[in-house]
Each structure stands twice: as structure tokens, then as C-alpha cells.
Design an enzyme around this catalytic site. Structure first.
Site, PDB file in Angstrom:
ATOM      1  N   HIS A 155       0.825  -1.218   0.000  1.00 46.05           N
ATOM      2  CA  HIS A 155       0.000   0.000   0.000  1.00 46.05           C
ATOM      3  C   HIS A 155       0.859   1.267   0.000  1.00 46.05           C
ATOM      4  CE1 HIS A 155      -3.484  -2.566   0.982  1.00 46.05           C
ATOM      5  NE2 HIS A 155      -2.676  -3.151   1.862  1.00 46.05           N
ATOM      6  N   SER A 276      15.467  21.589 -16.203  1.00 42.22           N
ATOM      7  CA  SER A 276      14.304  22.453 -16.352  1.00 42.22           C
ATOM      8  C   SER A 276      14.699  23.715 -17.105  1.00 42.22           C
ATOM      9  CB  SER A 276      13.749  22.826 -14.968  1.00 42.22           C
ATOM     10  OG  SER A 276      12.852  23.920 -15.055  1.00 42.22           O
ATOM     11  N   LYS A 282      16.935  21.695 -11.084  1.00 43.38           N
ATOM     12  CA  LYS A 282      16.177  20.469 -11.349  1.00 43.38           C
ATOM     13  C   LYS A 282      16.986  19.403 -12.087  1.00 43.38           C
ATOM     14  CE  LYS A 282      12.484  19.615 -10.680  1.00 43.38           C
ATOM     15  NZ  LYS A 282      11.309  19.927 -11.511  1.00 43.38           N
TER      16      LYS A 282
END
Length: 472
Positions: A155, A276, A282
Site C-alpha cells: 500500500h 528544467s 532540477k
């Protein structure tokens, strides 16, 4: 004039000609179309259906055409519609009237079925080679990380500690099944349909077995109508391709998560990352994201061909021309994804310390505490209740289970047992160490390093055997 134009009093409308033509995409079948035509011509000559000299002229002309196409000297014509009629037209221009005899005792219906089967057989083997390359990388990484501890999840919640090697081998099992699905698909593709004609067979005394042997088919098709009217071998491949993409997508999803600052389990090599246009800091996992995204187009191709085929009456219908673009796109997509994913995975740096620290959180050793209590005489259900209460206590105190004192352990035990819980001794701390938690999972197929090492050996043997088989 069209090769089939004798029946018609008017020329095909230009819009229809463009709409009807498939040469823009089925030209990539030229090698297989020529190989099938050479085998067919040789058989026509051997059986006396055409003169042997004519068969030789056709074969020589086809071989010359192949060399010219490969050299980029041939431009296919839209008005010749498809690869089959382009090749026949070019051949007749090259060798004269003998070229017109090539189509004796065959139809484009069985010809296209032959070409796609020959093509798919080659591409299945190529895809299997790429899967074995990926399995090679996975096994090497699993062997390297058979003792590397990381958190296992259910999960997406931390569940139990595992080894990274075990986690990687889970994907190896998925890709092994993908390899074997392709092996099964190959068997059903490896059937020679030529000789089925348009749908009913032919009046000429063909030697279909001779053609099958020359082209490397295991058998000839049993029913001429089925041979030209079904594409289930293509659909089966697209289904297998969809499962490959599903497994790649799941793996990419985990890599994307692991590369995030929140997880920080991996560092993707700069060669397989992008930046980016606005944020200088990034480093984006674009390769993994693209593979995840491309999964949808392969699923779409499968659904497209299933939808094309679902309501077709016997036998051939022009709808079936739609099979090739779906097939070609899926093959290209799967193979490019495997070609890109494998070196990306090989170059990833796994941050073992981060994985270990994450595995220490979230009470991942709670099940082992319950197992410890069971070995001391409690039922598992009672042990489960005790550990649950201890976890609740730890959360309130900001502690881990291994931080508890013996007195705290014994006090927690009293929730189900009113008398003394002195059976909880110092050995409980050894039971809770992550290395021991992982090491005790010694069941066949478990995460213990010894089991991972054995699984690596089995997979290495499997890969070696399959590589040899593909080379045969």
C-alpha cells in the site's frame, strides 16, 4: 494501369488512391516480401507451374531489387498501393514478362499474412534478445546488492525490510515471464500461410512444405480461410508487448519515486536525466517518465487491433490493413524502451545508507517481534495484539521497538497475559536487528541473502540457456 485494373472502366480517384495506399508504412516489409517471393518463385519452377528459366530470372531480379532498395536507389510508388504490388511492378519493369508470372497461385491475402509472420518472427527474437540483456543487468545488480537492506512496501506504506537484490529479482521474474510469453507467441507465428490463395486455396499443384522449409517455418497452415482472415498472432504479440510495457512502467514508477528528494534512494545518471528550462536546480527522471507514458500507446495499439478484428466476417477485409501501423509502432516503442531503460538501470547509483535508514523507520521489524513472541509460546493472534499495543506506545513516546527496555516490553505483554512476561529476554534485541530480520527469511524465494544468491545462480543459468537457444 493497376495490376488488378482489367475489371474497371475508370481510374481510381486520387483521394481514394492516397487513402487506400499502405506503401507509406508497409514498405518496411520489403525484405520479407522479397524473401517470400523468392521462395514462391523457386517452388513454382520446381513444380513446373512456370518454366525453371523463368523462375531463375524472377529470383535473380528479386535479389537485384533487394540490393537496390538497400542502397536507397528505389522509390516506391503510391499508385502501386502496397509493398507487394510495388515489388511486382518493379520486378516486371526489370526482367520483362516473366515478372508477371510471380503472382501465379497466390493472392495478396496470403502474401501479406506471410510477410507479417516472417517480420514478426524476426522482431520477437530481437525483443527477446533485449529482454535477456535487461535480465543480465538485473541479475548483476541483484548479486551486487544481495545484502543491501531497504524497506519493502505494501500500500506504499513501509511493511518489512528486504534486500535490494530481492527487489530487483522480482522484476527479473516479470521479465522472464515476458520472455516466455514471446516464446509462446513465436510458436503460433511460426506457421506458413502461403498457398492459401485469396481464401480457398489454389488449383495449382503447389509444394507448400518446400516454401515453408526455405523460409524457416515449423509448419504450414491447416485451413486456407483461417490463414488469410485472422491476426490473432499479431494480437497475441501486442498483448505480450503490453505486459512488457506494464512491467517497465511499474519499474520506472519506482525509480521516479526513489529519485525524489523525499526518498533519495537512487541517483539517476546525468546521461539519462534532463533539466528544467526555468529551475536551474532540477534533475528530472524524464527517461523513466517517458517509458511510463509510452505504455499507454502500446495498450492503445492492442485495443485498436482487437477492435478492428472483433466484427469482421470471413475472410479477408480491407479493415485488416490497419494491423501494420499498430504492430510497427508497438515493436518500435517496446524495443526503444528496452534499449534505453537497460543502460539507464545499469548506471543508477543506489544510496545504500539512505535505504537502510528508511528500513529502520515505520516499525518494519514488528512482524519479527510477533514471531519472537510466538516462538516463546504465545499464539500468533495474541502476539499480534501485543506488538500492536507496543507500536502504539512507541508512537506516543517517539521511540522505535528496539529502543524499548525489557521492562517496557514485558509491560506491553501484560495486555494479554496477566502473569509474568519474563520469557522476553535480551535476545529480543537480536531478533529486532534488521540484518537478522532479513536473514531469517530463508524460505525458498525469500529475501535472505543466501536465498537471493541462489536465485541469482538460477537466473544466470536461465539466461545462459536462453541465449544459446536464440543463437541456434
Amino acid at each position: 494501369m493497376k495490376l488488378w485494373g482489367g475489371r474497371f472502366a475508370k481510374n481510381t480517384d486520387k483521394l481514394v488512391e492516397d487513402f487506400h495506399s499502405s506503401i507509406s508504412f508497409d514498405q518496411r516489409l520489403y525484405r520479407h516480401d522479397i524473401a517470400g517471393s523468392i521462395a514462391h518463385a523457386r517452388m513454382l519452377g520446381e513444380t513446373g507451374i512456370i518454366e525453371p528459366a523463368e523462375a531463375e530470372a524472377i529470383i535473380t531480379g528479386l535479389k537485384e531489387l533487394l540490393a537496390e532498395i538497400e542502397a536507397g536507389k528505389i522509390k516506391f510508388a503510391v499508385d502501386a498501393e502496397d509493398i507487394h504490388m510495388n515489388i511486382e511492378t518493379l520486378l516486371t519493369t526489370k526482367i520483362g514478362p516473366a515478372g508477371k508470372k510471380l503472382h501465379t497461385a497466390r493472392s495478396r491475402n496470403d502474401q501479406v499474412a506471410l510477410d507479417t509472420r516472417l517480420f514478426l518472427k524476426d522482431e520477437i527474437r530481437r525483443t527477446q534478445e533485449l529482454l535477456l540483456n535487461l535480465l543480465d543487468v538485473l541479475v548483476k545488480l541483484a548479486d551486487k546488492h544481495k545484502t543491501t537492506i531497504m524497506p519493502g512496501y505494501t500500500h506504499l506504506q513501509l511493511a518489512q525490510p528486504i534486500t535490494l537484490g530481492h527487489h530487483l529479482l522480482a522484476y527479473a521474474e516479470m521479465f522472464r515471464r515476458d520472455f516466455e510469453r514471446l516464446e509462446d507467441c513465436y510458436k503460433r507465428t511460426d506457421v506458413m500461410p502461403l498457398g492459401s490463395g485469396a481464401l480457398a486455396g489454389t488449383t495449382f499443384p503447389l509444394n507448400r512444405q518446400m516454401v515453408a522449409e526455405e523460409l524457416g517455418f515449423a509448419k504450414v497452415s491447416e485451413n486456407s480461410m483461417d490463414s488469410v482472415s485472422d491476426r490473432d498472432y499479431l494480437i497475441e504479440f501486442l498483448a505480450a508487448a503490453s505486459l512488457i510495457m506494464m512491467h517497465l512502467s511499474r519499474f520506472c514508477e519506482e525509480i521516479i519515486l526513489w529519485a525524489s528528494q523525499e526518498f533519495a534512494f537512487v541517483d539517476i545518471d546525468d546521461a539519462y536525466s534532463t533539466g528544467s528550462s526555468i529551475m536551474p536546480q532540477k534533475k528530472n527522471p524524464d527517461v523513466a517518465e517517458l517509458i511510463r507514458g509510452k505504455t499507454g500507446r502500446v495498450y492503445g495499439n492492442l485495443m485498436s487491433l482487437l477492435t478492428v478484428m472483433k466484427g469482421l466476417p470471413m475472410t479477408y477485409n480491407k479493415d485488416m490493413q490497419e494491423d501494420k501501423e499498430a504492430l510497427f509502432d508497438s515493436i518500435d516503442t517496446v524495443q526503444k524502451c528496452l534499449l534505453t531503460f537497460t543502460p539507464m538501470l545499469e548506471s543508477i547509483v543506489f544510496r545504500q545508507e539512505k535505504m537502510y535508514e528508511a528500513a529502520k523507520k515505520g516499525f518494519s521489524n514488528a512482524t519479527d517481534l510477533a514471531d519472537y513472541l510466538v516462538r516463546k509460546g504465545l499464539s500468533f493472534r495474541d502476539a499480534h495484539h501485543v506488538v500492536g499495543s507496543l507500536v502504539r506506545y512507541c508512537i506516543s513516546q517517539g521511540k522505535a521497538l528496539e529502543d524499548l527496555s525489557l521492562e517496557e516490553f514485558r509491560k506491553g505483554c501484560l495486555v494479554i497475559q496477566e502473569d509474568s512476561c519474563l520469557f522476553i529476554q535480551d535476545d529480543v534485541y537480536e531478533a529486532l536487528k534488521l540484518e537478522n530480520v532479513v536473514g531469517r527469511r530463508q524460505t525458498y524465494g525469500g529475501t535472505a541473502p543466501e536465498q537471493v544468491a541462489q536465485a541469482v545462480e538460477r537466473m544466470e543459468t536461465y539466461i545462459e540457456e536462453r541465449k544459446k537457444k536464440l543463437e541456434e
